[in-house]
Design a protein around this motif. Structure first.
Motif, PDB file in Angstrom:
ATOM      1  N   ALA A 113     -17.215  32.253  21.761  1.00  0.00           N
ATOM      2  CA  ALA A 113     -17.374  30.837  21.394  1.00  0.00           C
ATOM      3  C   ALA A 113     -16.472  29.954  22.260  1.00  0.00           C
ATOM      4  O   ALA A 113     -15.400  30.378  22.686  1.00  0.00           O
TER       5      ALA A 113
ATOM      6  N   CYS B 191     -12.804  26.946  16.018  1.00  0.00           N
ATOM      7  CA  CYS B 191     -11.621  27.398  15.279  1.00  0.00           C
ATOM      8  C   CYS B 191     -10.370  26.771  15.905  1.00  0.00           C
ATOM      9  O   CYS B 191     -10.428  26.214  16.993  1.00  0.00           O
TER      10      CYS B 191
ATOM     11  N   CYS C 241     -12.739  32.366  14.792  1.00  0.00           N
ATOM     12  CA  CYS C 241     -14.144  32.779  14.672  1.00  0.00           C
ATOM     13  C   CYS C 241     -14.172  34.313  14.626  1.00  0.00           C
ATOM     14  O   CYS C 241     -13.443  34.955  15.380  1.00  0.00           O
TER      15      CYS C 241
ATOM     16  N   CYS D  31     -14.552  27.465  21.590  1.00  0.00           N
ATOM     17  CA  CYS D  31     -13.205  27.250  21.034  1.00  0.00           C
ATOM     18  C   CYS D  31     -12.318  28.462  21.339  1.00  0.00           C
ATOM     19  O   CYS D  31     -11.179  28.325  21.792  1.00  0.00           O
ATOM     20  N   CYS D  32     -12.870  29.658  21.121  1.00  0.00           N
ATOM     21  CA  CYS D  32     -12.089  30.882  21.336  1.00  0.00           C
ATOM     22  C   CYS D  32     -11.733  31.025  22.814  1.00  0.00           C
ATOM     23  O   CYS D  32     -10.623  31.448  23.153  1.00  0.00           O
TER      24      CYS D  32
HETATM   25 ZN   LIG Z   1     -13.375  30.075  17.890  1.00  0.00          ZN
END
Ligand SMILES: [Zn+2]
Length: 437
Positions: free
Chosen positions: A226, A205, A212, A228-229
Motif C-alpha cells: 500500500a 495507516c 495495514c 502509505c506502507c
Molecule cells: Zn499502510
C-alpha cells in the motif's frame, strides 16, 4: 459449601484473583507472540511463565475446599486453549513464507480483530450453565479484553489519510479482483479500500493507527504494498541508515531492498514487505554498542527497536508500542512496517575470508564452521547506491552479491507471494513478456 468460600466477600476476592490471573496469562501470551512475529522460535522462559500462569488460572477455577470441579476444569482448559489459538493466529500467519498448511490459522488471522468475540456465545452459555463464580470471572474478563481490543482497532483504524490508487497499483488490484473491486473488498474484508463512483482510494495507516495488514494483502492476495506502507518503509529505511552511519558501523542494503535498489532503479519491489539492512560486527563494534546506539536513536525519533541477541537479529518498527499494558498487544496485529537488521562477522571459510551470518538468506552458501557466508571482497569496502530518494550504503559489488543470493536476479521471483496471485500479477509486472524485466 464450607470453609473460606462460604463467605460471599471471600468468593468475590477469589473470583477477582482468577480474573487477574487470566489477565496476566493473556499479557504473558501476547508478549510471547513477539517471537513468531519476528520469525524466531519462542523463548523458553517466556513460554514457561505463560504456561505456569495458565495452569494457575485453571487450577484456581477448578479447585475449591469442596474438591475438584471437573466440569469447570474441562471448560476452562478448553476455553483458554481455543482463545490462545485465536489470539496467536495472526502472529503465526505473519511469517512471510507461511503457506496456509492450516486454513484455519489463515482464516482466524484474517479475522483477528474480532475472532475472539466469536467465543461470546459459548462463554455466555457456560457462564449461565455452571454456577462457578471464578469461571464466570475468567470468561467475563476474556470477553472484556477481546471487546476492548476490537473497539480500539476500530477506533484508531479510521483516522488514516486517503491515498489515491492509480497506475500499476490499480492494475494489480483490478487483476487480483478479476475486475470486481466491490466483491473483492467484501470477500477479503479490505477496510482500507475506499471505493467511490470515480475514484479508488486507500485509507492509509500511520503511527497512530494499526499498520495495514499487508502480509495478507501482499503475500496472500498478491496486491502491491500500500502507498502509505511504502512511504513509511522509506522513512524507516532512512532513519535506520542514518542511525547506522551515525553509530559508525559498516552496513549495507540486503536482500529485497538491495534488489530494489539495483533492479528497480532505487525503488522498493512492488510487493516488498520490509527493509533489509545488514551490519558487520568487527573490531571495537560490539553487539552492545550497536544495539544501544539503535535503541537510543529509535526512542529519539519515534521508532521501536527490538534486539534479539541470541539470534543476531534486530528488528526496528515504524510504530512504537502503546503504553503498558497495551504494548505487547501489537503482536496480535497482522501487519508491521519493519526494518530487519542481520549481523555478519568476519570468518574463515576454506582458507578465504568471508562475512558470515547466522540465519539463512536466499541461496547464500553454508560456511564451514556454521552459518552462511559471502566473500569479503564482494561486500567490502562498501559503496553507495541511490535508494528511495537518498544514497544508502551497499555491497562493493552489488550485482555479484545479488547473484550469491538469487542467482539470475533479473528474473522476477515472487518469493513469499502465493502461487495463484503471483501468476496473476506476473503478466502485469512484465508487460506480457516472459518473466524478465
Ligand atoms: Zn499502510
Amino acid at each position: 459449601m464450607s470453609g473460606l468460600e462460604a463467605s460471599p466477600a471471600a468468593q468475590v476476592i477469589v473470583a477477582l484473583t482468577a480474573a487477574v490471573l487470566y489477565t496476566a496469562t493473556y499479557l504473558s501470551f501476547v508478549r510471547l507472540l513477539r517471537f513468531p512475529r519476528n520469525w524466531q522460535p519462542p523463548s523458553l522462559p517466556v513460554s514457561l511463565a505463560t504456561g505456569v500462569l495458565a495452569a494457575l488460572t485453571v487450577a484456581l477455577v477448578a479447585l475449591s475446599p469442596d474438591g475438584l470441579d471437573s466440569t469447570a476444569l474441562a471448560i476452562s482448559i478448553g476455553f483458554v486453549v481455543v482463545m490462545a489459538y485465536i489470539i496467536a493466529a495472526p502472529a503465526i500467519a505473519f511469517r512471510p513464507a507461511f503457506r496456509p498448511a492450516s486454513r484455519m490459522v489463515e482464516f482466524l488471522a484474517k479475522h483477528g480483530d474480532y475472532a475472539g468475540l466469536w467465543l461470546l456465545g459459548p462463554a455466555l452459555l457456560a457462564g449461565i450453565a455452571i454456577p462457578n463464580l471464578k469461571l464466570q470471572a475468567v470468561l467475563a474478563t476474556s470477553m472484556a479484553i477481546e471487546l476492548t481490543w476490537f473497539l480500539r482497532l476500530r477506533w484508531t483504524g479510521r483516522r488514516g489519510r486517503l491515498y489515491s490508487l492509480k497506475d500499476h497499483d490499480l492494475s494489480v488490484l483490478e487483476t487480483q479482483a478479476k475486475g470486481d473491486l466491490v466483491a473483492f473488498r467484501r470477500r477479503h474484508g479490505i477496510r482500507e479500500l475506499v471505493l467511490s463512483k470515480d475514484a479508488v482510494s486507500w485509507r492509509g495507516c500511520g503511527k497512530s493507527t494499526p499498520p495495514c495488514p499487508f502480509n495478507l494483502y501482499v503475500n496472500r492476495l498478491g496486491l502491491n504494498t500500500a502507498p502509505c506502507c511504502r512511504e513509511h518503509l522509506r522513512e524507516l529505511c532512512h532513519h535506520v541508515a542514518a542511525s547506522l552511519r551515525d553509530i559508525g558501523v559498516v552496513h549495507w542494503l540486503e536482500g529485497g531492498s538491495l534488489l530494489g535498489a539495483v533492479r528497480e532503479q532505487g525503488a522498493l519491489l512492488d510487493w516488498e514487505d520490509d527493509i533489509d539492512i545488514s551490519v558487520l560486527l568487527d573490531g571495537d563494534m560490539t553487539w552492545e554498542r550497536l544495539a544501544a546506539g539503535l535503541v537510543e536513536r529509535g526512542a529519539r525519533d519515534g521508532y521501536f527497536v527490538d534486539p534479539f541477541e541470541k539470534k543476531d537479529f534486530i528488528s526496528i518498527s515504524f510504530d512504537p508500542p502503546k503504553r503498558w499494558p497495551f504494548g505487547w498487544e501489537r503482536n496480535r496485529l497482522r501487519g508491521e512496517i519493519r526494518a530487519d537488521i542481520a549481523i555478519y562477522r568476519p570468518a574463515t571459510n576454506h582458507g578465504e575470508t568471508v562475512l558470515r551470518r547466522r540465519s539463512r538468506k536466499g541461496a547464500m552458501p553454508v560456511a564451514e564452521n556454521g552459518g552462511y557466508g559471502v566473500q569479503q571482497e564482494i561486500v567490502l569496502p562498501t559503496s553507495t547506491v541511490p535508494f528511495l530518494g537518498g544514497d544508502v550504503s551497499c555491497p562493493n559489488q552489488p550485482e555479484a552479491y545479488l547473484r550469491v543470493l538469487y542467482g539470475d536476479f533479473n528474473k522476477i521471483e515472487y518469493t513469499y507471494v502465493d502461487s495463484g496471485p503471483a501468476e496473476a500479477r506476473a503478466r502485469i509486472d512484465t508487460g506480457g513478456d516472459p518473466l524478465v524485466r
